[in-house]
Design a protein around this motif. Sequence first.
Motif, PDB file in Angstrom:
ATOM      1  N   SER A 127       0.816  -1.224   0.000  1.00  0.00           N
ATOM      2  CA  SER A 127       0.000   0.000   0.000  1.00  0.00           C
ATOM      3  C   SER A 127       0.840   1.260   0.000  1.00  0.00           C
ATOM      4  CB  SER A 127      -0.887   0.030   1.251  1.00  0.00           C
ATOM      5  OG  SER A 127      -1.363  -1.257   1.523  1.00  0.00           O
ATOM      6  N   TYR A 155       1.265   5.039   1.339  1.00  0.00           N
ATOM      7  CA  TYR A 155       0.860   5.919   2.439  1.00  0.00           C
ATOM      8  C   TYR A 155       1.486   7.282   2.239  1.00  0.00           C
ATOM      9  CZ  TYR A 155      -0.670   1.753   4.935  1.00  0.00           C
ATOM     10  OH  TYR A 155      -1.315   0.601   5.302  1.00  0.00           O
ATOM     11  N   TYR A 196       4.701  16.524   1.459  1.00  0.00           N
ATOM     12  CA  TYR A 196       4.529  15.188   2.029  1.00  0.00           C
ATOM     13  C   TYR A 196       5.615  14.246   1.547  1.00  0.00           C
ATOM     14  CZ  TYR A 196      -0.234  16.364   3.423  1.00  0.00           C
ATOM     15  OH  TYR A 196      -1.321  16.924   4.018  1.00  0.00           O
ATOM     16  N   THR A 202      -1.304   8.360   6.534  1.00  0.00           N
ATOM     17  CA  THR A 202      -2.641   8.109   5.993  1.00  0.00           C
ATOM     18  C   THR A 202      -2.498   7.440   4.637  1.00  0.00           C
ATOM     19  OG1 THR A 202      -2.602  10.333   5.066  1.00  0.00           O
ATOM     20  CG2 THR A 202      -3.739  10.053   7.180  1.00  0.00           C
ATOM     21  N   MET A 203      -3.554   6.756   4.213  1.00  0.00           N
ATOM     22  CA  MET A 203      -3.533   6.138   2.892  1.00  0.00           C
ATOM     23  C   MET A 203      -3.489   7.247   1.842  1.00  0.00           C
ATOM     24  SD  MET A 203      -3.713   2.804   3.001  1.00  0.00           S
ATOM     25  CE  MET A 203      -4.560   2.050   1.620  1.00  0.00           C
ATOM     26  N   ALA A 204      -2.697   7.020   0.801  1.00  0.00           N
ATOM     27  CA  ALA A 204      -2.643   8.011  -0.275  1.00  0.00           C
ATOM     28  C   ALA A 204      -3.979   8.006  -1.011  1.00  0.00           C
ATOM     29  CB  ALA A 204      -1.513   7.676  -1.223  1.00  0.00           C
ATOM     30  N   ARG A 205      -4.455   9.219  -1.348  1.00  0.00           N
ATOM     31  CA  ARG A 205      -5.707   9.308  -2.108  1.00  0.00           C
ATOM     32  C   ARG A 205      -5.368   9.335  -3.601  1.00  0.00           C
ATOM     33  NH1 ARG A 205      -6.739  14.798   0.753  1.00  0.00           N
ATOM     34  NH2 ARG A 205      -4.563  14.727   0.119  1.00  0.00           N
ATOM     35  N   LYS A 206      -6.427   9.272  -4.415  1.00  0.00           N
ATOM     36  CA  LYS A 206      -6.214   9.203  -5.864  1.00  0.00           C
ATOM     37  C   LYS A 206      -5.360  10.372  -6.354  1.00  0.00           C
ATOM     38  CE  LYS A 206      -8.783   8.204 -10.066  1.00  0.00           C
ATOM     39  NZ  LYS A 206      -9.612   9.213 -10.756  1.00  0.00           N
ATOM     40  N   GLU A 207      -5.695  11.597  -5.873  1.00  0.00           N
ATOM     41  CA  GLU A 207      -4.954  12.771  -6.372  1.00  0.00           C
ATOM     42  C   GLU A 207      -3.503  12.762  -5.884  1.00  0.00           C
ATOM     43  OE1 GLU A 207      -7.729  12.790  -4.553  1.00  0.00           O
ATOM     44  OE2 GLU A 207      -7.840  14.473  -3.144  1.00  0.00           O
ATOM     45  N   ASP A 208      -3.264  12.166  -4.712  1.00  0.00           N
ATOM     46  CA  ASP A 208      -1.879  12.069  -4.229  1.00  0.00           C
ATOM     47  C   ASP A 208      -1.076  11.119  -5.116  1.00  0.00           C
ATOM     48  OD1 ASP A 208      -2.605  13.646  -1.993  1.00  0.00           O
ATOM     49  OD2 ASP A 208      -3.397  11.842  -1.029  1.00  0.00           O
ATOM     50  N   GLN A 251      -1.664  10.552  -8.195  1.00  0.00           N
ATOM     51  CA  GLN A 251      -1.407  11.276  -9.444  1.00  0.00           C
ATOM     52  C   GLN A 251      -0.202  12.200  -9.293  1.00  0.00           C
ATOM     53  OE1 GLN A 251      -5.175  13.049 -10.278  1.00  0.00           O
ATOM     54  NE2 GLN A 251      -5.767  11.403 -11.704  1.00  0.00           N
TER      55      GLN A 251
END
Lengths: 355, 280
Positions: free
Chosen positions: A2, A4, A169, A190-196, A198
């Motif tokens: 995963s 992060y 980050y 935290t879990m990376a989000r879609k935009e992160d 990208q």
Amino acid sequence: MSLYMFPKEKLAAFVEALLPNYRVVGPVQTEYGYAFDDIASPEQLQLDYTTTVLPPKKYFLPQREVLFNFSNEADDQGQPHLDVRPVYADVEPTVIFGVHTCDMNGIMLYDKVFAEGYKDEHYAARREQTYVIGIECLRPCDSAAFCKDMGTLTAPPVYDLHMTDVGDYYMVDAGTGRGEQLLLDHVPATMARKEDIQQLGHVLSAKWPNFRMRLKMSKDQTPSLLTLGYRAKLWEELGEKCLACGSCTNVCPTCFCFDVQDELDITMENGARARIWDSCQLREFALVAGGHNFRETKASRVRHRVMRKGKYIKQVHGLLGCTGCGRCERACLVDITIPGTLNALSDEMQLEPGD
Amino acid sequence: MPAKPKVAFFDFTSCEGCQLTIVDLLQTHLGLVNLVEIVQFREAMTEKGEDYAIAFIEGSCTRKSDEDRLRKIREQAAVVVALGACAHLGGVNAMKNRWAIENVQTYVYGEDGKAMYESYEARPISAVIQVDAAIPGCPIDRFEFLHLVQKMLQGRAPKLPDYPLCVECKLKENACLNKLGKPCLGPITRAGCNAICPTYGDGCEGCRGWIPEANFDEMREILRGHGLSDADIDARFTMFNHYQMQHMGDDAPVTTTVSPVKDEPLPTSTFAAPQEEPVR
Ligand code: SF4
Ligand code: SF4
Ligand code: SF4
Ligand code: SF4
Ligand code: SF4
């Protein structure tokens, strides 16, 4: 695994949280540059650093490592016998921060050499207790580096965690379950989000133009180039210049040769067997009983090293023996370099430039 | 354990620093006296036993009249070990060989005194008697001495590293002085001192002697790169190793002559009174 992320200012807290339970090492500033060393407080850790003199291999194969102690004892019948006790000095839970991608490639080769097939117990003990935390290289750390040529500019699968600086980050890829646990236990990630993700993709693709190429050929051509160039005149020229100092191999993240020596204490009843880094560039390396030396000339030794880097190790372990880190170039006092050697060899052999 | 071999220490032209290192070693490794019996050691004891099997000789030979004493030691001892750079190489004493011996004598003892002090070209003891082993360094490394004694007791031939100092220096992860613009003779000097000088920021001066395949030409290029003149480089090459260079004859990798030069002016002595003129 995963992806992060955690804010960069939390790095200090991450290190702080690890310190009570782990030996933490990473790049620190020295008088003249950087070296991997123990971190006692978070501000010592420098993740933006130029190449160190020695690679982190010293944490897996220390310069001098005692393998076992021995002593002369008497058994129940009063017969003398040798008591041998393995030693695992300083083998403790360790976290290495800031390993560049080239050096992770070095660790990947070490894993093949010391952990596949015949398993070296001392290597395995250190490797198992050590977390590797990589750092993505976004610009060249040293003008002597040629990692892009050698294909070591991306992280190989040897890391527990791999960090990329994406601005405010660090994006962190968990390469192993234990790495993920280490992260989640010690830093509010935290879990990376879609935009992160990208954003990460953007950073990773934007880095490539920052790195230059130094080889006139593709790395895939080096084994055949070296086969053709085995009898090149170049080796004589380099042999004339070489000081036979062994610096190039001692600083190399893929060199793994060692000598084994027994040392006695003052009583001469007890002693220790230790292994110490050795170098194929030294006269005695290939000297055998009876006085024969199968690499007597410096030319044959320089050639041997380059053959190892660009061909032999690939034949045996499936990976090239050079990560393009540039350390040997930095260490050599007579300007013998891997790109310079391979390019000159390519010229002498009049090869067409590779694509 | 078989009977302890009897050992004796002797000194010739030297500063006694190497013997002092052994006296110091005896403080930290007293067990050494369980391995050997010291029968003569002027710096450490009054007794003077003449029955010894191993002779450690410190200092270079700088007087014709010392040769007899050396030969006598050689006759008695089964094993002769050169202790330190003076005995092993000639060491700093051999720097004087650059000038004609009469000039040196006048310079040091004055016109009136020179007749009273005998002197000739400084030389390693191997120039006078057969030497079985050497412990290099100025001063010696105590642990190397200990290892040599242990090797001999095991009946094994003691072996010196024949690779350059850079090996030990790199293992310690020192920043390379030659890369930083400070002259260091590490690439041509025999390892074994654990690169002690570069570790503390001083370039190696070559006190342990040269490695068998010393690359003098490239070493000179490196030193020229620091802006050193050829004369400066020659001076560095001959600081501890003048005798070796002298005996390489025309093959000596120096630009100036290493044989005695009659008319070359001697340097001004650091100890000379300000009004004193250097003797020519
Ligand atoms: S050969 Fe040189 S550039 Fe290649 S990995 Fe070794 S030290 Fe680095
Ligand atoms: S660092 Fe340079 S001089 Fe030293 S052994 Fe390697 S190639 Fe030769
Ligand atoms: S080698 Fe050096 S320390 Fe030893 S006696 Fe000679 S001058 Fe003194
Ligand atoms: S400082 Fe001297 S001994 Fe150390 S690597 Fe550089 S040249 Fe060699
Ligand atoms: S570094 Fe050089 S000068 Fe210093 S002790 Fe070692 S060999 Fe002698």
